[in-house]
Design a protein around this motif. Sequence first.
Motif, PDB file in Angstrom:
ATOM      1  N   PRO A 187      56.382  -5.238  43.901  1.00 32.35           N
ATOM      2  CA  PRO A 187      57.806  -5.066  43.593  1.00 32.35           C
ATOM      3  C   PRO A 187      58.001  -3.989  42.536  1.00 32.35           C
ATOM      4  O   PRO A 187      57.133  -3.780  41.683  1.00 32.35           O
ATOM      5  CB  PRO A 187      58.228  -6.440  43.077  1.00 32.35           C
ATOM      6  N   VAL A 188      59.139  -3.316  42.608  1.00 33.77           N
ATOM      7  CA  VAL A 188      59.443  -2.253  41.644  1.00 33.77           C
ATOM      8  C   VAL A 188      60.473  -2.696  40.609  1.00 33.77           C
ATOM      9  O   VAL A 188      60.631  -2.059  39.573  1.00 33.77           O
ATOM     10  CB  VAL A 188      59.929  -0.983  42.369  1.00 33.77           C
ATOM     11  N   ALA A 189      61.177  -3.789  40.889  1.00 32.01           N
ATOM     12  CA  ALA A 189      62.176  -4.294  39.940  1.00 32.01           C
ATOM     13  C   ALA A 189      62.444  -5.756  40.244  1.00 32.01           C
ATOM     14  O   ALA A 189      62.173  -6.247  41.350  1.00 32.01           O
ATOM     15  CB  ALA A 189      63.467  -3.487  40.021  1.00 32.01           C
ATOM     16  N   VAL A 190      62.979  -6.443  39.241  1.00 33.27           N
ATOM     17  CA  VAL A 190      63.292  -7.856  39.408  1.00 33.27           C
ATOM     18  C   VAL A 190      64.620  -8.157  38.729  1.00 33.27           C
ATOM     19  O   VAL A 190      64.950  -7.602  37.676  1.00 33.27           O
ATOM     20  CB  VAL A 190      62.166  -8.749  38.835  1.00 33.27           C
ATOM     21  N   SER A 191      65.392  -9.022  39.377  1.00 33.95           N
ATOM     22  CA  SER A 191      66.632  -9.520  38.793  1.00 33.95           C
ATOM     23  C   SER A 191      66.584 -11.038  38.837  1.00 33.95           C
ATOM     24  O   SER A 191      66.138 -11.615  39.838  1.00 33.95           O
ATOM     25  CB  SER A 191      67.845  -9.010  39.578  1.00 33.95           C
ATOM     26  N   GLU A 324      57.476 -11.969  33.105  1.00 39.31           N
ATOM     27  CA  GLU A 324      58.030 -11.409  31.872  1.00 39.31           C
ATOM     28  C   GLU A 324      59.316 -10.640  32.165  1.00 39.31           C
ATOM     29  O   GLU A 324      60.308 -10.766  31.434  1.00 39.31           O
ATOM     30  CB  GLU A 324      57.008 -10.495  31.201  1.00 39.31           C
ATOM     31  N   ALA A 325      59.291  -9.841  33.223  1.00 36.73           N
ATOM     32  CA  ALA A 325      60.488  -9.071  33.589  1.00 36.73           C
ATOM     33  C   ALA A 325      61.624 -10.000  33.997  1.00 36.73           C
ATOM     34  O   ALA A 325      62.790  -9.780  33.648  1.00 36.73           O
ATOM     35  CB  ALA A 325      60.159  -8.101  34.719  1.00 36.73           C
ATOM     36  N   ALA A 326      61.299 -11.060  34.741  1.00 38.30           N
ATOM     37  CA  ALA A 326      62.326 -12.024  35.156  1.00 38.30           C
ATOM     38  C   ALA A 326      62.927 -12.731  33.945  1.00 38.30           C
ATOM     39  O   ALA A 326      64.137 -12.961  33.889  1.00 38.30           O
ATOM     40  CB  ALA A 326      61.720 -13.036  36.125  1.00 38.30           C
TER      41      ALA A 326
END
Length: 351
Positions: A187-191, A324-326
Amino acid sequence: MLNSQLGIGVVGHGYWGPNLVRNFAASPVARVVAVADLDPTRLANCARLNPGVTVTNRYEDLLDNPAIEAIVVATPVQSHYDLALAALKAGKHVLVEKPMAPSGDQARRLIDEADRRRLILMVDHTFLYTPAVRKISELVRQGELGKVYYYDSTRVSLGLFQSDVSVLWDLAVHDLSIIDHILDEAPVAVSATGCRHVAGSPENMAHITLFFESPCVAHVNVNWLSPVKVRQAFIGGSKKMIVYDDMEPTEKIKVYDKGITVDGSPEKAHQLRIGYRAGDMWAPHIPTKEALQSEVEHFVDCVRNGAQPLCDGWSALRVIEVLEAASRSVAEHGAPVALGHPAPARHKATA
């Protein structure tokens, strides 16, 4: 010469530890030498269930025991890093509960330490060893689904509420490890959005969306506050689709020869004709072997033969980076967080 059975020390005999002890004790290629825990009641239960296994409230006893070649860490997440690092520094191979560490930086330090000492570092992402997920991975890699368009999962139940980690780090970690395993792209991004309904506790429900360079998208719904227990995922491809229901006693996977057909030129989108294809459904045979037993055998094989673990430190790090990004996205009310350069994906091993 090394004993034919791998000497195992287990730290933590709470919720998951007894399952690990039971499976290592039942394996012909391993033997549980000692178990450490700070709770005397847990140690007494362990001694009663496992005669001949030494119990102790000192973790150092495991590190100092030459009969123990590998340490299994089954403690709360916040202690994973310190316990795993101490084991590696003592020259022990390590199998650590998921997630491997509370942060990506700590996970990288564990990977570096294991590589420097040429020790096996493996993470207990048990679902990757279930016959159902192994079959899904096989079908995806064989191209049965065609291009994967989406992964949409629901993993909810009433409890267990955790005090040290959110539902993201407790439940979503399972689907994130499956996604990392079966898809060929990162994945390149997470929301993500989440909510806490108990004061002073972390989020008990969350929704995660993973974005990829391709049109593939992944959604993960996790919740500790559901009236029913659901463990279900839908995986859609250009050729076929899969319904994976882990609560099903026998037919956990159903493959549907369903989809759409598109007639017309992409340059003339207004003239496109969408057709629907409805073929057969089949449920592949799924063996009944316990996932944890397969994982135990795989860990011993990696230690004895130097094989690459299916769930090595790098795969665990990629999952932690998404978590962590989430978590940052939840704090920012769902704002997308770029993942940058993911941890390197070595050749994916098979168990």
